[in-house]
Scaffold this motif. Sequence first.
Motif, short mmCIF file in Angstrom:
data_model
loop_
_atom_site.label_atom_id
_atom_site.label_comp_id
_atom_site.label_asym_id
_atom_site.label_seq_id
_atom_site.Cartn_x
_atom_site.Cartn_y
_atom_site.Cartn_z
N LYS A 47 -5.45 8.06 -3.96
CA LYS A 47 -4.39 8.20 -2.94
C LYS A 47 -4.45 9.57 -2.28
N ASP A 96 2.43 6.02 -7.11
CA ASP A 96 2.86 6.55 -5.82
C ASP A 96 3.72 7.79 -6.00
N GLU A 137 2.99 11.91 -5.12
CA GLU A 137 3.86 12.81 -4.38
C GLU A 137 4.07 14.12 -5.14
N MET A 157 6.27 9.10 1.53
CA MET A 157 5.28 8.04 1.29
C MET A 157 5.65 6.74 1.99
N LYS A 201 4.60 7.11 5.58
CA LYS A 201 3.15 6.91 5.63
C LYS A 201 2.81 5.42 5.59
#
Length: 677
Positions: free
Chosen positions: A523, A552, A556, A641, A644
């Motif tokens: 990622k 996820d 971050e 996120m 995005k």
Amino acid sequence: MKPRDLSVLLGVILIIIMLVIPLPGWLLSILILTNISLALIVILVSMNTVEALQFSIFPSLLLLLTLFRLGLNVSTTRSILSEADAGGVVETFGTFVIGDNPLVGFVVFSILVIIQFLVITKGSERVSEVAARFTLDAMPGKQMSIDADLNAGMINEQQAKERREKIEHEADFYGAMDGASKFVKGDAIAGIIIVLINIIFGLIIGMVQMEMSFQEAITTYMQLTVGDGLVSQIPALLIATATGIVVTRVASQGNLGTDVTAQLLRYPKLLYIAAGTIFFLGFTPINFLLTTVIALFLAFGGYWLSRPVVESETDQEMEDVEADSGQMKSPENVVGLLSMDPIEFEFGYALIPLADANQGGDLLDRVVMIRRQLAIELGVVIPVVRIRDNIQLNPNEYRLKIKGNEMAKGELLLDHYLAMSPGMEDDDLEGIMTTEPAFGLPAKWISDDMKDEAELSGYTVVDPASVVSTHITEVIKKHAHLLLGRQETKQLIDHLKETYPILVDEVTPEPLPIGDIQKVLAKLLRENISIRNLPVIFETLADFGKMTNDTDLLTEYARQALSAQITKQYVQAENTLKVITISNDVEKMIAENIQQTEHGSYLSLDPESQQLIIRSVSEQVEQIAIGEETPIILCSPTIRMYVKQLLDRFFPNVVILSYNELEPNLEVKSVGVVNVA
């Protein structure tokens, strides 16, 4: 310690004892026969090796055997001069060679020493010196060849490592042989001197101390001296011959015996010519019967060798066909077809000079530099790029595949240069209109004679090799996350563990398996964030991995830990960053529509609101694009996120950052606001 290792140590100790302590005749006979046996074994091994490195211990063994032989010379000399006796083996050799004429025996022995010193030893020394020099001179070329095969995908990393080690070992071996051959030469000289000492001082000792007559002294000491010289020079001759065989041996598919018989008798019909020549010699005063017998023997050999050659070739062809058929039918061969290269670069036949080093192409070297550059920039090892021509493509076309999928393609004109406009089109510049493949900029293919004019007009002019290298670099950089699998992640973790073992143990396998770490790293790469600073990323995973396994969210946290790196990556001049901000209303709308599930969270926003946000972002991005700046959207960490995820499909090149990913001392300047009002 193993018995074999202990025997070598004891042998060295025995050599030292031989140099100091007198040995009885029976023990000298045993050691002399041992020396001859070792010399026979060495020459037989040297004849049966396929390549020199199979006998890599030979230089060291040569020194030990030389020292052993010199120790024997000292012991036998001591026995000859003090007792006029050196054991049964020395006496037998001397009696057999000399017979009733000491002078003839000495002449035979002298010829043997001259042959060894002037022919075999001298030749071996010269060949060793030349082989060492040529091997060292050829090392750079061999290294480049390995790199080319590696980049072309013909070999893997492990095979390349083995080949490099083999080259290093060859250089070490021939260098050692160059030095060891000097000992062989010195041994031959020492043998001559020892013989002269034995004869001269033997006569003096025999006539003065032992009161022998001159005839008796010359017979006794000449016999023992020649016998001693033979039992030492015969092994020395074998070792010198073995030295010559090893250093003149080139790599082949068989040993020396196989190669000699296969190559010397490769053309059986030539034996008929040799037979005819020998037969006609019989009409001279040479014995006719003898020449006829030899000629018949050669002719029969030619006839006998001619028959099985055809049959063996036929049999070999049948074996090859059967082997190929077996391979095609074997399930292992089918399984091998399933393998896929991570990165493939294919090009049309007109672009072959680009990769052919013989035609001045340096694409292979450029690919090596690309892999090194991306390793530094992204912190990930890019797999080997398989480069091949493809006749199905257009002559000037090329394409780049990643894991079997075409990711990019383009066309090159090798006899032209690519000129990219500085911003204002110059219609007077003659060329073929095209698009720069890496960044999509308008450009022209211009001829060589237009290059200087284009540069004076402000154009950026690059050669075709640079064009395709830049394209490959950008495509691989954009899709680096696809190349990072669990196996590659495991390699990165193992490398990190060498320096930070405690940190790695705290992260994996508990609480995070390799698969979760791979997702986090992928990622980061997907958004063009380098993972080279792996210790910082692992520190973050160690801190938050016990709290959540949501990759996820962990990504971050990792981005925030890399704030200094991200700031440096996007900051502009004077410590200022121009960004597009998101209004409070839009941030609130997004935050209220985040759905939490057991498999993670996602943005659940109605289509109308999505369209309003996308339309507003599009307007702001167009304004930024006019100034040719990279569009950057800045938002709060809680929704970054999700923003995005929402914009990635429509604006893949837009950078989405959060406030926590920027350094506190950075001056942020808003040049636009995303709003739905």
